[in-house]
Design a protein around this motif. Structure first.
Motif, PDB file in Angstrom:
ATOM      1  N   MET A  78       0.844  -1.193   0.000  1.00  0.00           N
ATOM      2  CA  MET A  78       0.000   0.000   0.000  1.00  0.00           C
ATOM      3  C   MET A  78       0.873   1.233   0.000  1.00  0.00           C
ATOM      4  SD  MET A  78      -3.074   1.038   2.603  1.00  0.00           S
ATOM      5  CE  MET A  78      -3.999  -0.386   2.027  1.00  0.00           C
ATOM      6  N   SER A  79       0.415   2.291  -0.687  1.00  0.00           N
ATOM      7  CA  SER A  79       1.209   3.501  -0.791  1.00  0.00           C
ATOM      8  C   SER A  79       1.383   4.144   0.566  1.00  0.00           C
ATOM      9  CB  SER A  79       0.522   4.483  -1.749  1.00  0.00           C
ATOM     10  OG  SER A  79       1.206   5.688  -1.776  1.00  0.00           O
ATOM     11  N   THR A  80       2.569   4.721   0.803  1.00  0.00           N
ATOM     12  CA  THR A  80       2.851   5.370   2.079  1.00  0.00           C
ATOM     13  C   THR A  80       2.654   6.870   1.996  1.00  0.00           C
ATOM     14  OG1 THR A  80       5.181   5.521   1.476  1.00  0.00           O
ATOM     15  CG2 THR A  80       4.498   3.597   2.762  1.00  0.00           C
ATOM     16  N   GLY A 125      -4.417   9.282 -13.749  1.00  0.00           N
ATOM     17  CA  GLY A 125      -4.786   9.008 -15.131  1.00  0.00           C
ATOM     18  C   GLY A 125      -5.058   7.542 -15.400  1.00  0.00           C
ATOM     19  N   ARG A 126      -4.259   6.639 -14.807  1.00  0.00           N
ATOM     20  CA  ARG A 126      -4.438   5.194 -15.052  1.00  0.00           C
ATOM     21  C   ARG A 126      -5.768   4.714 -14.483  1.00  0.00           C
ATOM     22  NH1 ARG A 126      -3.328   0.544 -12.111  1.00  0.00           N
ATOM     23  NH2 ARG A 126      -2.933  -1.316 -13.378  1.00  0.00           N
ATOM     24  N   CYS A 127      -6.112   5.130 -13.276  1.00  0.00           N
ATOM     25  CA  CYS A 127      -7.370   4.700 -12.674  1.00  0.00           C
ATOM     26  C   CYS A 127      -8.563   5.260 -13.454  1.00  0.00           C
ATOM     27  CB  CYS A 127      -7.439   5.132 -11.211  1.00  0.00           C
ATOM     28  SG  CYS A 127      -6.324   4.208 -10.121  1.00  0.00           S
ATOM     29  N   GLN A 128      -8.421   6.495 -13.947  1.00  0.00           N
ATOM     30  CA  GLN A 128      -9.505   7.070 -14.740  1.00  0.00           C
ATOM     31  C   GLN A 128      -9.721   6.285 -16.027  1.00  0.00           C
ATOM     32  OE1 GLN A 128      -9.724  11.364 -15.324  1.00  0.00           O
ATOM     33  NE2 GLN A 128      -8.388  11.688 -13.561  1.00  0.00           N
ATOM     34  N   SER A 129      -8.626   5.937 -16.700  1.00  0.00           N
ATOM     35  CA  SER A 129      -8.757   5.221 -17.969  1.00  0.00           C
ATOM     36  C   SER A 129      -9.298   3.815 -17.782  1.00  0.00           C
ATOM     37  CB  SER A 129      -7.400   5.168 -18.685  1.00  0.00           C
ATOM     38  OG  SER A 129      -6.462   4.413 -17.932  1.00  0.00           O
ATOM     39  N   LYS A 164      -3.359   1.436  -6.306  1.00  0.00           N
ATOM     40  CA  LYS A 164      -3.481   0.548  -7.455  1.00  0.00           C
ATOM     41  C   LYS A 164      -2.190   0.552  -8.284  1.00  0.00           C
ATOM     42  CE  LYS A 164      -7.916  -0.612  -7.023  1.00  0.00           C
ATOM     43  NZ  LYS A 164      -8.265   0.179  -5.859  1.00  0.00           N
ATOM     44  N   CYS A 165      -1.631   1.743  -8.541  1.00  0.00           N
ATOM     45  CA  CYS A 165      -0.409   1.833  -9.339  1.00  0.00           C
ATOM     46  C   CYS A 165       0.780   1.241  -8.593  1.00  0.00           C
ATOM     47  CB  CYS A 165      -0.126   3.286  -9.714  1.00  0.00           C
ATOM     48  SG  CYS A 165      -1.345   3.998 -10.856  1.00  0.00           S
ATOM     49  N   GLU A 166       0.819   1.468  -7.284  1.00  0.00           N
ATOM     50  CA  GLU A 166       1.950   0.935  -6.525  1.00  0.00           C
ATOM     51  C   GLU A 166       1.903  -0.585  -6.471  1.00  0.00           C
ATOM     52  OE1 GLU A 166       3.954   1.501  -2.122  1.00  0.00           O
ATOM     53  OE2 GLU A 166       3.362   3.196  -3.364  1.00  0.00           O
ATOM     54  N   ALA A 167       0.685  -1.134  -6.383  1.00  0.00           N
ATOM     55  CA  ALA A 167       0.554  -2.596  -6.305  1.00  0.00           C
ATOM     56  C   ALA A 167       1.009  -3.271  -7.590  1.00  0.00           C
ATOM     57  CB  ALA A 167      -0.898  -2.975  -5.992  1.00  0.00           C
ATOM     58  N   THR A 168       0.809  -2.600  -8.712  1.00  0.00           N
ATOM     59  CA  THR A 168       1.178  -3.191 -10.002  1.00  0.00           C
ATOM     60  C   THR A 168       2.499  -2.670 -10.548  1.00  0.00           C
ATOM     61  OG1 THR A 168      -0.097  -1.488 -11.175  1.00  0.00           O
ATOM     62  CG2 THR A 168      -1.246  -3.540 -10.608  1.00  0.00           C
ATOM     63  N   GLY A 169       3.100  -1.705  -9.865  1.00  0.00           N
ATOM     64  CA  GLY A 169       4.359  -1.134 -10.323  1.00  0.00           C
ATOM     65  C   GLY A 169       4.196  -0.222 -11.533  1.00  0.00           C
ATOM     66  N   ALA A 170       2.957   0.263 -11.752  1.00  0.00           N
ATOM     67  CA  ALA A 170       2.697   1.098 -12.918  1.00  0.00           C
ATOM     68  C   ALA A 170       3.024   2.560 -12.621  1.00  0.00           C
ATOM     69  CB  ALA A 170       1.237   0.972 -13.340  1.00  0.00           C
ATOM     70  N   GLU A 171       3.228   3.327 -13.705  1.00  0.00           N
ATOM     71  CA  GLU A 171       3.471   4.759 -13.556  1.00  0.00           C
ATOM     72  C   GLU A 171       2.178   5.429 -13.103  1.00  0.00           C
ATOM     73  OE1 GLU A 171       4.781   8.637 -16.249  1.00  0.00           O
ATOM     74  OE2 GLU A 171       4.755   6.627 -17.117  1.00  0.00           O
ATOM     75  N   CYS A 172       2.288   6.357 -12.150  1.00  0.00           N
ATOM     76  CA  CYS A 172       1.115   7.020 -11.593  1.00  0.00           C
ATOM     77  C   CYS A 172       1.253   8.522 -11.850  1.00  0.00           C
ATOM     78  CB  CYS A 172       1.000   6.743 -10.096  1.00  0.00           C
ATOM     79  SG  CYS A 172      -0.535   7.350  -9.355  1.00  0.00           S
ATOM     80  N   ALA A 173       0.310   9.078 -12.604  1.00  0.00           N
ATOM     81  CA  ALA A 173       0.382  10.492 -12.940  1.00  0.00           C
ATOM     82  C   ALA A 173      -0.974  11.141 -12.696  1.00  0.00           C
ATOM     83  CB  ALA A 173       0.788  10.675 -14.403  1.00  0.00           C
ATOM     84  N   TYR A 174      -0.956  12.310 -12.054  1.00  0.00           N
ATOM     85  CA  TYR A 174      -2.177  13.060 -11.777  1.00  0.00           C
ATOM     86  C   TYR A 174      -2.243  14.260 -12.721  1.00  0.00           C
ATOM     87  CZ  TYR A 174      -2.686  10.335  -7.500  1.00  0.00           C
ATOM     88  OH  TYR A 174      -2.850   9.321  -6.612  1.00  0.00           O
ATOM     89  N   LEU A 175      -3.284  14.282 -13.547  1.00  0.00           N
ATOM     90  CA  LEU A 175      -3.465  15.383 -14.481  1.00  0.00           C
ATOM     91  C   LEU A 175      -4.229  16.512 -13.802  1.00  0.00           C
ATOM     92  CD1 LEU A 175      -4.495  13.321 -17.638  1.00  0.00           C
ATOM     93  CD2 LEU A 175      -2.225  14.168 -17.014  1.00  0.00           C
TER      94      LEU A 175
END
Length: 577
Positions: free
Chosen positions: A1-3, A13-17, A31-42
């Motif tokens: 879980m993110s700290t 952006g990833r969760c929105q898409s 969600k991004c941290e669990a999968t190691g995906a890039e997390c960007a807030y627009l």
């Protein structure tokens, strides 16, 4: 879980898409941290301020209630329960952003409030789609019946057990062989005929001819013919409406609904990209919304509602009575004379708008969505149900349903606005406000006697209209009684339990006696989940529970009914548990 600790104002952006819930923690969501995906807030797009003179929100509702009183006097009803000025404050002012764009950004939905630990249980389900479905279709109703029973150890254990069943079901679910999704042509034409046989009362005007709809099965088989997505969505959703209105036995009814739903989902992306401000797209949005609700896809259904609101505003449904039109002099008719076609058409548009307004209110009430129709964004008189352009006796049930459901909608809107303002900290004033709402809802039941009307119905459609009025008033009464202050917070209000028991029993007797009628799961979503939860909580958490055997039978029957309805629809199995 993110700290991370800071919360972003919007989902990443990833969760929105992917259309999944985001905890909005920076620099990376869970969600991004669990999968190691890039997390960007627009950055959030700035809202454009509407120009023009602001209409008093309080005045809008007062004007609506005044027209409603006039209509009830015209129909021979008692006037609507007196509403004091100090009870009529502003409606929610959330709105759809960027109205000039086809895919306007929807207002952000408030996070579903759940008792401690339940989110952790749901997070154990591997499939994100199942998580989202349970949060948006099932657990959203818990917000309306807040009770410390939800923190009861026995209740919590029962929820944990149910979640474990879902996980086990997913892990052991056999892979079903793929099959060609199709509806036999002769059946499709029968369903279209069934739909038109019950379309006596023209509310939302059907934009396609019956003959064209009946030809679509043949057209779909011709490789060189490319039907637009709007026409196809209307075709498939009319097949669904035909299934709903058909009372005779129909083999594999659930499988047919699944096929129709999959077809519409596959068409929806192209439709949203090419949608236009036409009556055909308005009708497609409305019927897609209904089908998506039946299939527990609340996100798609709300998108369809957003498009319904946007298109209807572009077509002038939000401004039917904004200014006198050229034909207004022709609209006035002498007593006893027939209304003109222009008057019938304007009144039909009023029906359309008020139906959309009620639907917006239902999404706000049932699923915690923000309003898409803010106060001051419309000027539409209340329609006259006697001006319909037809002379067909069965339409009276539709007229009764419309007036009664709109009276309830106005009460629900006042209640939701009151809740949004934070309710009243003074227990006496708080309960007095709730009691005034309860009296207004009870007046609807006494004025219309929906139970008595139910005994007079002769077809499946009229039964549905009566049931909708009856169950929606029961549900609102349960919510209101649950909202009252109680010194013994571990005890559910006896009135809420009794109304829940009555609602579930009528639901049981009605559906058990209609072996061939299709009711699906949308009736559960809109009307029966709250009574179901109340009875379950009282059975589990109340050691002095009365009518235990009777309530267990009702609860068990609803569980069996749900399982029967969705046994051919794999995507709905989380709801079954």
């Amino acid at each position: 879980m993110s700290t991370g600790r800071a919360l972003a104002t919007i989902s990443c952006g990833r969760c929105q898409s992917k259309k999944i819930r985001c905890n909005r923690v920076t620099p990376r969501c869970d969600k991004c941290e669990a999968t190691g995906a890039e997390c960007a807030y627009l950055p959030r797009k700035p809202r454009t301020k509407k120009q023009g003179t602001e209409i008093s929100e309080k005045g809008v509702l007062l004007e609506v209630l005044k027209r409603l009183r006039c209509l009830e006097e015209h129909c021979g009803l008692d006037t609507f329960a007196g509403t004091q000025d100090n009870e009529l404050d502003s409606m929610s002012t959330s709105s759809v952003e960027s109205e000039n764009t086809r895919n306007a950004t929807l207002p952000e939905t408030p996070t579903t409030i759940l008792p401690p630990g339940i989110r952790d249980i749901i997070s154990r389900i591997k499939d994100e789609g199942s998580q989202s479905m349970l949060l948006s279709c099932v657990f959203c109703h818990l917000q309306q019946i807040q009770s410390c029973f939800l923190e009861n150890e026995q209740c919590f254990g029962a929820i944990t057990s149910a979640m474990s069943d879902i996980q086990f079901m997913q892990d052991t679910q056999p892979t079903e062989p793929s099959e060609e999704l199709s509806i036999p042509k002769d059946l499709a034409q029968q369903l279209i005929d069934y739909y038109f046989s019950f379309s006596h009362y023209e509310g939302f005007k059907m934009p396609l001819e019956k003959s064209f709809l009946r030809s679509i099965p043949d057209l779909l088989e011709i490789p060189h013919v490319q039907l637009d997505s709007t026409s196809q969505i209307i075709y498939y959703t009319i097949l669904f409406q035909g299934i709903v209105t058909k009372q005779e036995a129909l083999p594999r009814r659930g499988a047919l609904v699944h096929i129709i739903y999959q077809k519409c989902v596959s068409l929806s992306e192209d439709w949203l990209k090419n949608i236009k401000d036409t009556p055909a797209d308005l009708f497609a949005a409305l019927t897609l919304m209904s089908l998506s609700l039946e299939c527990c896809n609340i996100d798609l259904s709300w998108k369809a509602l957003a498009q319904t609101c946007r298109i209807s505003k572009a077509l002038g449904l939000f401004s039917v009575d904004e200014a006198p039109s050229e034909g207004d002099n022709e609209l006035s008719t002498e007593p006893g004379s027939l209304p003109s076609q222009a008057e019938i058409e304007r009144n039909r548009k009023r029906f359309e708008f008020w139906h959309i307004l009620r639907t917006d209110c239902l999404f706000r009430m049932c699923y915690g969505k923000p309003t898409l129709i803010p106060a001051g964004s419309w000027k539409v008189n209340f329609p006259d149900p006697t001006i319909n352009g037809i002379n067909h006796e069965p339409s009276r049930f539709i007229q009764i349903h419309f007036i009664a459901s709109m009276r309830l909608t106005l009460i629900v809107m006042k209640y939701l606005d009151w809740v949004d303002r934070g309710k009243d900290p003074d227990p006496v004033s708080h309960d007095a406000t709730i009691d005034s709402f309860i009296d207004e809802v009870q007046l609807i039941l006494s004025d219309w006697d929906a139970e008595g009307l139910l005994q007079m119905t002769t077809n499946h459609v009229d039964v549905w209209f009566c049931v909708d009025v009856l169950f929606s008033t029961y549900k609102m009464l349960i919510v209101l009684y649950q909202s009252k202050k109680c010194n013994q917070s571990h005890i559910l209000p006896s009135q809420a339990v009794e109304i829940s028991r009555k609602s579930v029993k009528i639901f049981h007797s009605l559906l058990a006696s209609s072996a061939h009628a299709f009711w699906g799961v949308s009736l559960l979503l809109f009307h029966q989940f709250i009574p179901f939860f109340i009875l379950c909580l009282d059975i589990i958490g109340n050691p002095d529970h009365a009518n235990l055997e009777e309530d267990l039978v009702s609860i068990g029957w609803i569980s069996d009914y749900t399982e029967m309805v969705i046994k051919e629809r794999v995507e709905l199995k989380p709801v079954m548990r």
